[in-house]
Design an enzyme around this catalytic site. Sequence first.
Site, PDB file in Angstrom:
ATOM      1  N   CYS A 179       0.815  -1.228   0.000  1.00 44.39           N
ATOM      2  CA  CYS A 179       0.000   0.000   0.000  1.00 44.39           C
ATOM      3  C   CYS A 179       0.842   1.269   0.000  1.00 44.39           C
ATOM      4  O   CYS A 179       0.632   2.172  -0.819  1.00 44.39           O
ATOM      5  CB  CYS A 179      -0.968  -0.005   1.173  1.00 44.39           C
ATOM      6  SG  CYS A 179      -0.215   0.053   2.811  1.00 44.39           S
TER       7      CYS A 179
ATOM      8  N   ASN B 164      -6.026   2.043  -4.006  1.00 41.94           N
ATOM      9  CA  ASN B 164      -4.995   1.527  -3.117  1.00 41.94           C
ATOM     10  C   ASN B 164      -4.429   0.217  -3.641  1.00 41.94           C
ATOM     11  O   ASN B 164      -4.999  -0.397  -4.549  1.00 41.94           O
ATOM     12  CB  ASN B 164      -5.573   1.319  -1.714  1.00 41.94           C
ATOM     13  CG  ASN B 164      -6.549   0.161  -1.634  1.00 41.94           C
ATOM     14  OD1 ASN B 164      -6.472  -0.670  -0.741  1.00 41.94           O
ATOM     15  ND2 ASN B 164      -7.505   0.083  -2.567  1.00 41.94           N
TER      16      ASN B 164
ATOM     17  N   HIS C 266      -2.534   1.024   6.806  1.00 42.00           N
ATOM     18  CA  HIS C 266      -2.898   1.008   5.391  1.00 42.00           C
ATOM     19  C   HIS C 266      -3.128   2.434   4.902  1.00 42.00           C
ATOM     20  O   HIS C 266      -3.569   3.302   5.663  1.00 42.00           O
ATOM     21  CB  HIS C 266      -4.165   0.184   5.179  1.00 42.00           C
ATOM     22  CG  HIS C 266      -4.482  -0.101   3.745  1.00 42.00           C
ATOM     23  ND1 HIS C 266      -3.699  -0.920   2.941  1.00 42.00           N
ATOM     24  CD2 HIS C 266      -5.497   0.328   2.946  1.00 42.00           C
ATOM     25  CE1 HIS C 266      -4.220  -0.979   1.735  1.00 42.00           C
ATOM     26  NE2 HIS C 266      -5.309  -0.229   1.710  1.00 42.00           N
TER      27      HIS C 266
END
Length: 217
Positions: A126, A190, A178
């Site tokens: 990520c 993402n 994240h």
Amino acid sequence: MFFVIVFLFSLTTIAQASLGDGTLKIGSRGPDVVELQTKLNSVGFDVGTADGIFGNMTKQSVINFQRENSLVGDGIVGPLTVKTLNSTYIQKQSPKNVDSIIATAKQYLGVKYQWGGTTPQTGFDCSGYVSYVFSQNGISLPRVSRDQYTVGNQVAFADLQAGDLVFFSFAGNGIVSHVGIYLGEGQFINASSSKGVTVYEIGSYWKSVYVGARRVL
């Protein structure tokens, strides 16, 4: 165990600090130094990797920045240097970057997920994905999502704009794990561990693990 708890508490305290809360100089460490280094890199004063360690290279870059902006070139980052750096950093960013960031982000839709991955050839995790997208547009971000959460300006959920970084805590404990790029209309892009680079709606699940957002454009 006691020392581990103390250490983790100190890390949490450091992470909550923001650039300008204290004086930074040789020997300083932590997310506030990462933010300093990232902003210096972005405005053209190379410190190398934003590693959170205030060493000689960072000091020299601070001195060069101070001198160019008619400040005392002592290599110590106090309130006046921070104010000038923040102003320079904001002026350096251009609204046209938003469209470019979004276009670059979508270019890698479908690229596989790879833990530790930082390029489309190897795959992305990520934060590797986010840092890569921004680097392709001349903007340096820290490598790790928790450090990325220390840069730019905090943004309320209701004020999200395309190009903002959105952060989540999968453990639900407020610790960032994240990151993605907000696209607008309640969506973000993402590098997902299950689907690779993909677009999600910020629905009930994502809202339940949402930590916050930062604006670096």
